[in-house]
Write an enzyme that holds these catalytic residues in place. Sequence first.
Site, mmCIF file in Angstrom:
data_model
loop_
_atom_site.group_PDB
_atom_site.id
_atom_site.type_symbol
_atom_site.label_atom_id
_atom_site.label_comp_id
_atom_site.label_asym_id
_atom_site.label_seq_id
_atom_site.Cartn_x
_atom_site.Cartn_y
_atom_site.Cartn_z
ATOM 1 N N ARG A 111 -28.663 7.678 -4.830
ATOM 2 C CA ARG A 111 -27.782 7.081 -5.820
ATOM 3 C C ARG A 111 -26.438 6.670 -5.226
ATOM 4 O O ARG A 111 -25.913 5.600 -5.523
ATOM 5 C CB ARG A 111 -27.584 8.046 -6.997
ATOM 6 C CG ARG A 111 -26.639 7.562 -8.094
ATOM 7 C CD ARG A 111 -26.795 6.096 -8.452
ATOM 8 N NE ARG A 111 -28.167 5.711 -8.758
ATOM 9 C CZ ARG A 111 -28.597 4.455 -8.816
ATOM 10 N NH1 ARG A 111 -27.766 3.455 -8.539
ATOM 11 N NH2 ARG A 111 -29.845 4.193 -9.108
ATOM 12 N N LYS A 148 -6.498 -7.298 -7.817
ATOM 13 C CA LYS A 148 -7.177 -6.769 -9.005
ATOM 14 C C LYS A 148 -8.500 -6.134 -8.566
ATOM 15 O O LYS A 148 -9.576 -6.672 -8.774
ATOM 16 C CB LYS A 148 -7.411 -7.878 -10.025
ATOM 17 C CG LYS A 148 -6.111 -8.470 -10.570
ATOM 18 C CD LYS A 148 -6.379 -9.644 -11.494
ATOM 19 C CE LYS A 148 -5.069 -10.245 -11.996
ATOM 20 N NZ LYS A 148 -5.290 -11.438 -12.856
ATOM 21 N N LYS A 180 6.999 -13.645 -8.372
ATOM 22 C CA LYS A 180 6.385 -14.076 -9.623
ATOM 23 C C LYS A 180 7.441 -14.196 -10.720
ATOM 24 O O LYS A 180 8.627 -13.953 -10.482
ATOM 25 C CB LYS A 180 5.263 -13.118 -10.011
ATOM 26 C CG LYS A 180 4.225 -12.921 -8.890
ATOM 27 C CD LYS A 180 2.984 -12.241 -9.365
ATOM 28 C CE LYS A 180 2.095 -13.196 -10.126
ATOM 29 N NZ LYS A 180 0.782 -12.581 -10.464
ATOM 30 N N GLU A 210 5.540 -18.235 -7.239
ATOM 31 C CA GLU A 210 4.715 -18.717 -8.350
ATOM 32 C C GLU A 210 5.521 -19.684 -9.215
ATOM 33 O O GLU A 210 6.665 -19.412 -9.561
ATOM 34 C CB GLU A 210 4.257 -17.532 -9.190
ATOM 35 C CG GLU A 210 3.462 -17.912 -10.428
ATOM 36 C CD GLU A 210 3.183 -16.716 -11.315
ATOM 37 O OE1 GLU A 210 2.044 -16.217 -11.281
ATOM 38 O OE2 GLU A 210 4.110 -16.283 -12.029
ATOM 39 N N ASP A 231 0.317 -21.832 -10.991
ATOM 40 C CA ASP A 231 -0.332 -20.983 -11.976
ATOM 41 C C ASP A 231 -0.747 -21.758 -13.216
ATOM 42 O O ASP A 231 0.079 -22.414 -13.873
ATOM 43 C CB ASP A 231 0.614 -19.845 -12.377
ATOM 44 C CG ASP A 231 -0.080 -18.785 -13.209
ATOM 45 O OD1 ASP A 231 -1.215 -18.417 -12.864
ATOM 46 O OD2 ASP A 231 0.509 -18.335 -14.201
#
Length: 294
Positions: A111, A148, A180, A210, A231
């Site tokens: 597993r 992320k 940002k 950004e 963005d």
Amino acid sequence: MRLDGHLGARGDTPPAVVWSAAVEAELRCDLGHAGDLTTDAILAPEARGEAVFRAREAGCVAGLPIALYAFTVLDPTAEFEVSVGDGGRVEPGDVMATVRCQGRALLSAERTALNYLGHLSGVASVTRRLVDAVRAAGATTDVVCTRKTTPGFRALEKYAVRCGGGANHRFGLDDAILIKDNHIALAGGIDEAVSRVRGRSGHMVKVEVEVDTLEQLDAVLELDVDVVLLDNMRGERLAEAVRRCKGRVVTEASGGINLDTGPIVAQAGVDLMSVGWLTHSAPCLDIGLDIDVT
């Protein structure tokens, strides 16, 4: 640990020191204080077995060295034959690797090995699909991941992105500067934010800013920056932004990029597109560990 053949087709598997302790911790979590009650009752310590990792759906392989390591923790005499290494593509029914070791180790590590291999191959597979879609549209834009990532899995997930033909954005807050909207708000403006980071960063550190509008872009292009993050720009606005940046800075697009929109964004001519879901939402690739009973 014996590994026959080349495990990483791209030759850049993270060093074992990065992930070996995590694999061992997962095995400890699974085995607890009493070990594998089921397997230990059924198999004698001297019993040996053979099994294959087999793809149950099409995809791209990543994490095979990590998965195989789980067996060597429980049985240092484990042997492997790799048929499709990291970075390779598989179709349903294809064998990735063969494992030969003590039967108890084979079943007790199963597993843990599949968790790593399925997850990382899933990340590689969705990356490969997006890269292929961008190339099919005639674009050369690089597909990159973000921060992320699953806690504790960043190095491995970013490796899986590379296995799928993508590239890596920064690994953390300490290897590049990305200004940002919140940084700009707290600094009091773009000029002030850029001035402060340039005053503290070394000559090897890249600076990215950004922007959400063409007006912001024009202001940034007058400053000492290396990359602009466009963005949530689309269509003519994105194409115009790329035109203004051409030859001056590297361009990166982000926001809402998926398998459908990615090729369209790439056709605007951006150098990079950053995509968070490659790591935070990729489904596991369906892989089985099939015992050879012949």
